[in-house]
Scaffold this active site. Structure first.
Site, PDB file in Angstrom:
ATOM      1  N   LEU A   1      21.702   7.004 -34.746  1.00  0.00           N
ATOM      2  CA  LEU A   1      20.385   6.437 -34.338  1.00  0.00           C
ATOM      3  C   LEU A   1      20.125   4.906 -34.035  1.00  0.00           C
ATOM      4  O   LEU A   1      19.391   4.714 -33.291  1.00  0.00           O
ATOM      5  CB  LEU A   1      19.370   6.744 -35.701  1.00  0.00           C
ATOM      6  CG  LEU A   1      19.165   8.218 -36.060  1.00  0.00           C
ATOM      7  CD1 LEU A   1      18.326   8.390 -37.425  1.00  0.00           C
ATOM      8  CD2 LEU A   1      18.292   8.965 -34.889  1.00  0.00           C
ATOM      9  N   ASP A   3      22.791   1.187 -34.562  1.00  0.00           N
ATOM     10  CA  ASP A   3      23.919   0.361 -34.801  1.00  0.00           C
ATOM     11  C   ASP A   3      23.426  -0.910 -35.117  1.00  0.00           C
ATOM     12  O   ASP A   3      23.031  -1.687 -34.165  1.00  0.00           O
ATOM     13  CB  ASP A   3      25.052   0.624 -33.822  1.00  0.00           C
ATOM     14  CG  ASP A   3      26.237   0.102 -34.452  1.00  0.00           C
ATOM     15  OD1 ASP A   3      26.459   0.159 -35.678  1.00  0.00           O
ATOM     16  OD2 ASP A   3      27.211  -0.511 -33.617  1.00  0.00           O
ATOM     17  N   THR A  34      23.441  -4.494 -37.482  1.00  0.00           N
ATOM     18  CA  THR A  34      24.313  -5.798 -38.215  1.00  0.00           C
ATOM     19  C   THR A  34      24.965  -5.099 -39.393  1.00  0.00           C
ATOM     20  O   THR A  34      26.184  -5.434 -39.701  1.00  0.00           O
ATOM     21  CB  THR A  34      23.640  -6.930 -38.665  1.00  0.00           C
ATOM     22  OG1 THR A  34      22.542  -7.247 -37.595  1.00  0.00           O
ATOM     23  CG2 THR A  34      24.570  -8.045 -38.512  1.00  0.00           C
ATOM     24  N   ASP A  86      12.920  -9.994 -41.317  1.00  0.00           N
ATOM     25  CA  ASP A  86      13.412  -9.881 -40.003  1.00  0.00           C
ATOM     26  C   ASP A  86      12.511  -8.823 -39.389  1.00  0.00           C
ATOM     27  O   ASP A  86      13.048  -7.714 -39.054  1.00  0.00           O
ATOM     28  CB  ASP A  86      14.885  -9.482 -40.134  1.00  0.00           C
ATOM     29  CG  ASP A  86      15.457  -9.004 -38.794  1.00  0.00           C
ATOM     30  OD1 ASP A  86      15.138  -9.788 -37.897  1.00  0.00           O
ATOM     31  OD2 ASP A  86      16.448  -8.420 -38.915  1.00  0.00           O
TER      32      ASP A  86
HETATM   33  N1  LIG Z   1      14.979   5.789 -41.786  1.00  0.00           N
HETATM   34  C1  LIG Z   1      14.952   5.823 -40.499  1.00  0.00           C
HETATM   35  N2  LIG Z   1      14.906   6.818 -39.602  1.00  0.00           N
HETATM   36  C2  LIG Z   1      15.131   6.867 -38.476  1.00  0.00           C
HETATM   37  N3  LIG Z   1      15.615   5.707 -37.751  1.00  0.00           N
HETATM   38  C3  LIG Z   1      16.071   4.657 -38.671  1.00  0.00           C
HETATM   39  C4  LIG Z   1      15.963   4.748 -39.797  1.00  0.00           C
HETATM   40  N4  LIG Z   1      16.422   3.522 -40.353  1.00  0.00           N
HETATM   41  C5  LIG Z   1      16.924   3.016 -39.151  1.00  0.00           C
HETATM   42  N5  LIG Z   1      16.950   3.607 -38.167  1.00  0.00           N
HETATM   43  C6  LIG Z   1      17.302   3.438 -36.889  1.00  0.00           C
HETATM   44  O1  LIG Z   1      18.641   2.556 -37.061  1.00  0.00           O
HETATM   45  C7  LIG Z   1      18.320   1.286 -36.455  1.00  0.00           C
HETATM   46  C8  LIG Z   1      19.279   0.011 -37.287  1.00  0.00           C
HETATM   47  O2  LIG Z   1      18.802   0.207 -38.654  1.00  0.00           O
HETATM   48  P1  LIG Z   1      18.535  -1.044 -39.570  1.00  0.00           P
HETATM   49  O3  LIG Z   1      17.811  -1.969 -38.965  1.00  0.00           O
HETATM   50  O4  LIG Z   1      18.296  -0.525 -40.955  1.00  0.00           O
HETATM   51  O5  LIG Z   1      20.201  -1.266 -39.574  1.00  0.00           O
HETATM   52  P2  LIG Z   1      20.632  -2.700 -39.699  1.00  0.00           P
HETATM   53  O6  LIG Z   1      22.082  -2.720 -39.684  1.00  0.00           O
HETATM   54  O7  LIG Z   1      20.193  -3.622 -41.018  1.00  0.00           O
HETATM   55  O8  LIG Z   1      20.131  -3.475 -38.479  1.00  0.00           O
HETATM   56  P3  LIG Z   1      19.814  -5.271 -37.928  1.00  0.00           P
HETATM   57  O9  LIG Z   1      20.902  -5.582 -37.094  1.00  0.00           O
HETATM   58  O10 LIG Z   1      18.471  -4.834 -37.171  1.00  0.00           O
HETATM   59  O11 LIG Z   1      19.521  -6.114 -39.260  1.00  0.00           O
HETATM   60  C9  LIG Z   1      16.718   0.920 -36.767  1.00  0.00           C
HETATM   61  O12 LIG Z   1      16.394  -0.066 -35.540  1.00  0.00           O
HETATM   62  C10 LIG Z   1      16.247   2.337 -36.229  1.00  0.00           C
HETATM   63  O13 LIG Z   1      16.179   2.697 -34.785  1.00  0.00           O
END
Ligand SMILES: Nc1ncnc2c1ncn2[C@@H]1O[C@H](COP(=O)(O)OP(=O)(O)OP(=O)(O)O)[C@@H](O)[C@H]1O
Length: 435
Positions: free
Chosen positions: A10, A12, A14, A125
């Site tokens: 879904l 990718d 950081t 964020d």
């Molecule tokens: N509970 C969820 N249900 C559906 N999609 C999700 C969910 N959690 C995250 N996603 C998808 O995955 C993406 C990345 O998730 P998340 O922001 O938690 O990861 P991250 O590694 O912390 O990202 P970032 O680089 O933004 O900090 C989100 O933008 C969203 O599209």
């Protein structure tokens, strides 16, 4: 993780890669976030910000963390599943959102934020990708950077997406507050009307400049720490006059424009809190006067598909194990080898289950940490060496427009002078981390 079948990727980010998955026993659809770094001790998992903050929050507009699994030194968060993020919704949108749709989304975001701020956290964020939507329901996600209000400044370990970054953060204040979330809400609100970002800075310098072009020059007394930076970037901000926000966001009612103006105030103290924002006349439906709908696709750049690079302020990083810099491990060491399993992992299958009763609001769900043998159990390991691209540096800043009395002219400022120290993939990693 045998209990979950991963269906598709879904997102990718950081810190982790997120998959849609199905629970093989209950057939429940969930989102599984596989963290990019390794976790050798579950103590470090429990202390993760995402775990610490989410376990304290239960709200219909905050994503629910259902379970935390550690297996083969890998950490998985199991979240409730949401269909879209707000960025995807806006990108695919062929007509503007109605003000009522926007009001409905914003009310929920502000209710979630009110709950979060009341519980002593701020997000740090907020951006469309971190606002997840299913039908008419929107939830705040990605608490990887959430901060406890009670934690003491200076807040230095900051990673965020530039377009939604509050000026005090751009200006390196070390004492920012939940008002940075309110700035981001203002930027997202404007974007919901225009279907394109209101402050799409191409670098930190350009970010400040784009803000100045809309809000006018800041009152520098609000940012005493910024003195050196302004000297550095050498822009005479005082010559920049505020733009007419109503012209920039033509579909928004006067109430909406006023709310955006308040949320995006230079001075964090002048921004309403989430609770106060909910009292704004924008939410008093009977009062609002609709303006004629303006097609945001006319005379507007196409909704930008490229997003700003996530920027790591490396001078800011400390060595706390729960910070996102650990996501960088893959950037410098893309191969996940058995070496990374650590010498302490036994070869034979073994599973330790720890029940964590203190997870509020999930009484019926066991939160467990399991340690299996290095066997991967069919879980895909999308180790992507190109991950390092997320951290690629901005080498050259475009020339920045500098206002002159008769309009705007282009003057090449020293490129990257503010951004120079950003985005290097080297320093904070300790090779010993792998062992
Ligand atoms: N509970 C969820 N249900 C559906 N999609 C999700 C969910 N959690 C995250 N996603 C998808 O995955 C993406 C990345 O998730 P998340 O922001 O938690 O990861 P991250 O590694 O912390 O990202 P970032 O680089 O933004 O900090 C989100 O933008 C969203 O599209």
């Amino acid at each position: 993780m045998d209990r979950y079948k991963l269906l598709k990727e879904l997102g990718d980010g950081t810190c982790g890669t997120v998959y849609k998955a199905v629970n093989r026993e209950s057939y429940e659809i969930v989102a599984v976030k596989k963290m990019k770094r390794k976790y050798y001790f579950w103590e470090e998992c429990v202390n993760l910000r995402e775990v610490k903050s989410l376990r304290r929050m239960s709200h219909p507009n905050i994503i629910k963390l259902k379970e935390v699994v550690r297996e083969n030194n890998e950490l998985f968060f199991i979240f409730e599943y949401m269909e879209y993020n707000l960025y995807q919704l806006m990108k695919e949108r062929h007509r503007p959102f109605s003000e009522q749709e926007i009001r409905n989304l914003l009310t929920q975001v502000l209710q979630g934020l009110t709950h979060m701020h009341r519980n002593g956290y701020f997000h740090r964020d907020l951006k469309p990708e971190n606002l997840l939507v299913t039908n008419d329901v929107i939830k705040i996600a990605d608490f990887g950077l959430a901060r406890e209000l009670s934690s003491m400044p200076p807040y230095t370990d900051y990673v965020s997406t530039r377009w939604y970054r509050a000026p005090e953060v751009l200006l390196k204040s070390s004492t920012y507050t939940p008002a940075i979330d309110m700035w981001a809400v203002g930027a997202v609100l404007a974007e919901l009307f225009n279907l394109c970002p209101i402050f799409p800075g191409e670098s930190e310098t350009d970010q400040l400049y784009k803000i100045c072009c809309i809000l006018g020059a800041p009152d520098w007394t609000v940012f005493p720490e910024a003195k050196n930076i302004t000297q550095l970037i050498n822009i005479s901000y005082s010559e920049i006059l505020p733009a007419n926000l109503s012209e920039i966001i033509p579909n928004a009612s006067w109430e909406a424009v006023d709310l955006i103006r308040q949320l995006c105030s230079w001075d964090p103290l002048k921004r309403p809190t989430a609770e106060q924002a909910l009292q704004h006349p924008f939410f008093h439906v009977a009062l609002s006067v609709p303006r004629p709908i303006h097609d945001p696709f006319q005379n507007k750049p196409e909704y930008t598909k490229s997003k700003p690079n996530l920027e790591l302020n490396l001078w800011d990083f400390d060595s706390k194990p729960d910070d996102c810099f650990l996501g960088l491990t893959l950037a410098v060491n893309p191969g996940v080898s058995d070496l990374e399993m650590g010498p302490s992992v036994p070869g034979s299958a073994r599973q330790d289950i720890y029940f964590c009763s203190s997870f509020q609001d999930h009484p019926q769900q066991s939160v467990f940490w399991s340690l299996f043998s290095p066997c991967r159990n069919g879980v895909p390991h999308p180790v992507d060496p190109s991950l390092s691209l997320s951290f690629s540096s901005i080498t050259q800043q475009p020339p920045i427009a500098v206002p002159h009395s008769g309009g705007f002219g282009l003057a090449a400022l020293q490129p990257g002078i503010l951004d120079g120290p950003l985005l290097t993939v080297s320093s904070p990693l300790q090779p010993s981390h792998y062992l």
